[in-house]
Design an enzyme around this catalytic site. Structure first.
Site, PDB file in Angstrom:
ATOM      1  N   ASP A   1       0.828  -1.215   0.000  1.00  0.00           N
ATOM      2  CA  ASP A   1       0.000   0.000   0.000  1.00  0.00           C
ATOM      3  C   ASP A   1       0.866   1.271   0.000  1.00  0.00           C
ATOM      4  O   ASP A   1       2.001   1.244   0.469  1.00  0.00           O
ATOM      5  CB  ASP A   1      -0.904  -0.036   1.255  1.00  0.00           C
ATOM      6  CG  ASP A   1      -2.099   0.888   1.099  1.00  0.00           C
ATOM      7  OD1 ASP A   1      -2.309   1.447   0.005  1.00  0.00           O
ATOM      8  OD2 ASP A   1      -2.832   1.058   2.091  1.00  0.00           O
TER       9      ASP A   1
ATOM     10  N   TRP B   1       3.003   7.981  -1.993  1.00  0.00           N
ATOM     11  CA  TRP B   1       4.446   8.170  -2.209  1.00  0.00           C
ATOM     12  C   TRP B   1       4.670   9.089  -3.412  1.00  0.00           C
ATOM     13  O   TRP B   1       5.454  10.040  -3.345  1.00  0.00           O
ATOM     14  CB  TRP B   1       5.102   6.808  -2.444  1.00  0.00           C
ATOM     15  CG  TRP B   1       6.562   6.843  -2.698  1.00  0.00           C
ATOM     16  CD1 TRP B   1       7.557   6.820  -1.757  1.00  0.00           C
ATOM     17  CD2 TRP B   1       7.219   6.922  -3.977  1.00  0.00           C
ATOM     18  NE1 TRP B   1       8.782   6.867  -2.374  1.00  0.00           N
ATOM     19  CE2 TRP B   1       8.610   6.939  -3.743  1.00  0.00           C
ATOM     20  CE3 TRP B   1       6.761   6.985  -5.298  1.00  0.00           C
ATOM     21  CZ2 TRP B   1       9.546   7.002  -4.765  1.00  0.00           C
ATOM     22  CZ3 TRP B   1       7.695   7.050  -6.321  1.00  0.00           C
ATOM     23  CH2 TRP B   1       9.072   7.066  -6.056  1.00  0.00           C
TER      24      TRP B   1
ATOM     25  N   ASN C   1     -10.437  -2.581  -6.759  1.00  0.00           N
ATOM     26  CA  ASN C   1      -9.606  -1.592  -7.453  1.00  0.00           C
ATOM     27  C   ASN C   1     -10.167  -1.173  -8.817  1.00  0.00           C
ATOM     28  O   ASN C   1      -9.743  -0.168  -9.383  1.00  0.00           O
ATOM     29  CB  ASN C   1      -8.157  -2.089  -7.622  1.00  0.00           C
ATOM     30  CG  ASN C   1      -7.344  -2.035  -6.341  1.00  0.00           C
ATOM     31  OD1 ASN C   1      -6.398  -2.801  -6.156  1.00  0.00           O
ATOM     32  ND2 ASN C   1      -7.694  -1.142  -5.426  1.00  0.00           N
TER      33      ASN C   1
ATOM     34  N   ARG D   1       1.699  -5.208   5.927  1.00  0.00           N
ATOM     35  CA  ARG D   1       0.991  -4.154   5.196  1.00  0.00           C
ATOM     36  C   ARG D   1       1.737  -2.851   5.389  1.00  0.00           C
ATOM     37  O   ARG D   1       2.067  -2.475   6.527  1.00  0.00           O
ATOM     38  CB  ARG D   1      -0.451  -4.000   5.693  1.00  0.00           C
ATOM     39  CG  ARG D   1      -1.170  -2.911   4.892  1.00  0.00           C
ATOM     40  CD  ARG D   1      -2.645  -2.796   5.166  1.00  0.00           C
ATOM     41  NE  ARG D   1      -3.231  -1.863   4.207  1.00  0.00           N
ATOM     42  CZ  ARG D   1      -4.461  -1.901   3.747  1.00  0.00           C
ATOM     43  NH1 ARG D   1      -5.277  -2.834   4.164  1.00  0.00           N
ATOM     44  NH2 ARG D   1      -4.893  -1.010   2.887  1.00  0.00           N
TER      45      ARG D   1
HETATM   46  C1  FPP Z   1      -1.685   0.298  -3.446  1.00  0.00           C
HETATM   47  O1  FPP Z   1      -1.253   1.631  -3.408  1.00  0.00           O
HETATM   48  C2  FPP Z   1      -1.098  -0.379  -4.583  1.00  0.00           C
HETATM   49  C3  FPP Z   1      -1.792  -0.938  -5.622  1.00  0.00           C
HETATM   50  C4  FPP Z   1      -3.263  -0.919  -5.713  1.00  0.00           C
HETATM   51  C5  FPP Z   1      -1.099  -1.573  -6.763  1.00  0.00           C
HETATM   52  C6  FPP Z   1       0.076  -2.415  -6.412  1.00  0.00           C
HETATM   53  C7  FPP Z   1       0.737  -2.836  -7.659  1.00  0.00           C
HETATM   54  C8  FPP Z   1       2.054  -2.829  -7.869  1.00  0.00           C
HETATM   55  C9  FPP Z   1       3.062  -2.476  -6.831  1.00  0.00           C
HETATM   56  C10 FPP Z   1       2.581  -3.264  -9.205  1.00  0.00           C
HETATM   57  C11 FPP Z   1       2.781  -4.727  -9.179  1.00  0.00           C
HETATM   58  C12 FPP Z   1       3.330  -5.175 -10.464  1.00  0.00           C
HETATM   59  C13 FPP Z   1       4.010  -6.310 -10.614  1.00  0.00           C
HETATM   60  C14 FPP Z   1       4.488  -6.676 -11.944  1.00  0.00           C
HETATM   61  C15 FPP Z   1       4.305  -7.184  -9.453  1.00  0.00           C
HETATM   62  P1  FPP Z   1      -2.314   2.799  -3.595  1.00  0.00           P
HETATM   63  O2  FPP Z   1      -2.355   3.196  -5.018  1.00  0.00           O
HETATM   64  O3  FPP Z   1      -3.623   2.359  -3.008  1.00  0.00           O
HETATM   65  O4  FPP Z   1      -1.671   3.919  -2.722  1.00  0.00           O
HETATM   66  P2  FPP Z   1      -2.449   5.059  -1.911  1.00  0.00           P
HETATM   67  O5  FPP Z   1      -3.253   4.353  -0.843  1.00  0.00           O
HETATM   68  O6  FPP Z   1      -1.347   5.870  -1.356  1.00  0.00           O
HETATM   69  O7  FPP Z   1      -3.314   5.776  -2.893  1.00  0.00           O
END
Ligand code: FPP
Length: 232
Positions: A15, A20, A63, A177
């Site tokens: 998360d 970031w 999502n 997490r």
């Molecule tokens: C949560 O951060 C992250 C996600 C919904 C996506 C995670 C995906 C990746 C790290 C890419 C994975 C790819 C491969 C090839 C393994 P957020 O966007 O919810 O962050 P926020 O809560 O700060 O908005």
């Protein structure tokens, strides 16, 4: 120093990519790009540490409610990254598996997933499980529907688990997490029943091998009771 107990299976809710990126004045997708690089680093670190299963929550059933352009870019990123890294995965000894629904993702990506699962299934040292369009409730409902369809009788916990996406993979020992949130968010609901939980305020793009070791040090101090009373 206390001995490090290496968990067999580590699951991670990655998360904080968006936060970031925002903190650096960049578009959210840049956080996901950096997040994918960190996922790669943590895969290598897990391999070095002797972890056997690493499950990463890449895209949840919820999502889809994000802005369409972010969803599209995230899927493009996954597709490109996995295509590009295939050879490296094979050289490292990483077996890839995917959990989650497959009916709502593009045919291209579905084909790539099947291909990667097949091609990485020999001579591996670690299994990396990517959760894509995954929801814990959806996993349970799909399992129930399979059981009904097959008319399987006398279901117990062990046979039920077999119908879930993780199948016979052992339950996670440790869930990490990032980004300060302290919830499960519909991740592996059934499989996390006795998992040790670890939360860190760091956003996923700032997570490192050292932080993974810190989480494992904390895990090593826990006494896992599985509902029993331990001898004094
Ligand atoms: C949560 O951060 C992250 C996600 C919904 C996506 C995670 C995906 C990746 C790290 C890419 C994975 C790819 C491969 C090839 C393994 P957020 O966007 O919810 O962050 P926020 O809560 O700060 O908005």
């Amino acid at each position: 120093m206390q001995e490090l107990k290496i968990p067999t299976h580590v699951a991670i809710i990655m998360d904080g990519n968006g936060r970031w990126a925002k903190s650096k004045g960049m578009p959210r997708i840049m956080g996901h790009y950096k997040g994918a690089e960190v996922a790669e680093e943590i895969t290598k670190a897990s391999l070095d540490l002797g972890i056997k299963y690493l499950t990463l929550f890449a895209f949840s059933t919820e999502n889809w409610n994000r802005p369409q352009d972010e969803v599209e870019l995230l899927f493009d990123l996954m597709k490109n990254y996995l295509t590009e890294k295939k050879q490296q995965l094979l050289e490292l000894g990483v077996r890839l598996r995917f959990i989650g629904r497959r009916d709502r993702i593009s045919k291209d990506l579905r084909r790539l997933m099947e291909n990667l699962e097949r091609e990485t299934s020999k001579d591996y040292k670690i299994t990396v499980i990517l959760a894509v369009d995954y929801g814990g409730r959806d996993d349970i409902i799909r399992a129930v529907n399979k059981i009904v369809r097959l008319e399987v009788k006398d279901i117990d916990e062990k046979t039920f688990s077999h119908f879930l996406d993780l199948g016979d993979i052992p339950d996670p020992d440790l869930l990490i997490r990032t980004a300060g949130e302290k919830r499960i968010s519909n991740f592996l609901l059934w499989n996390l029943a006795y998992t040790e939980l670890y939360f860190t305020d760091l956003c996923w793009p700032d997570f490192t091998k050292e932080e993974l070791i810190k989480a494992i040090q904390d895990y090593s101090k826990r006494q896992r009771k599985f509902g029993r009373v331990l001898d004094e």
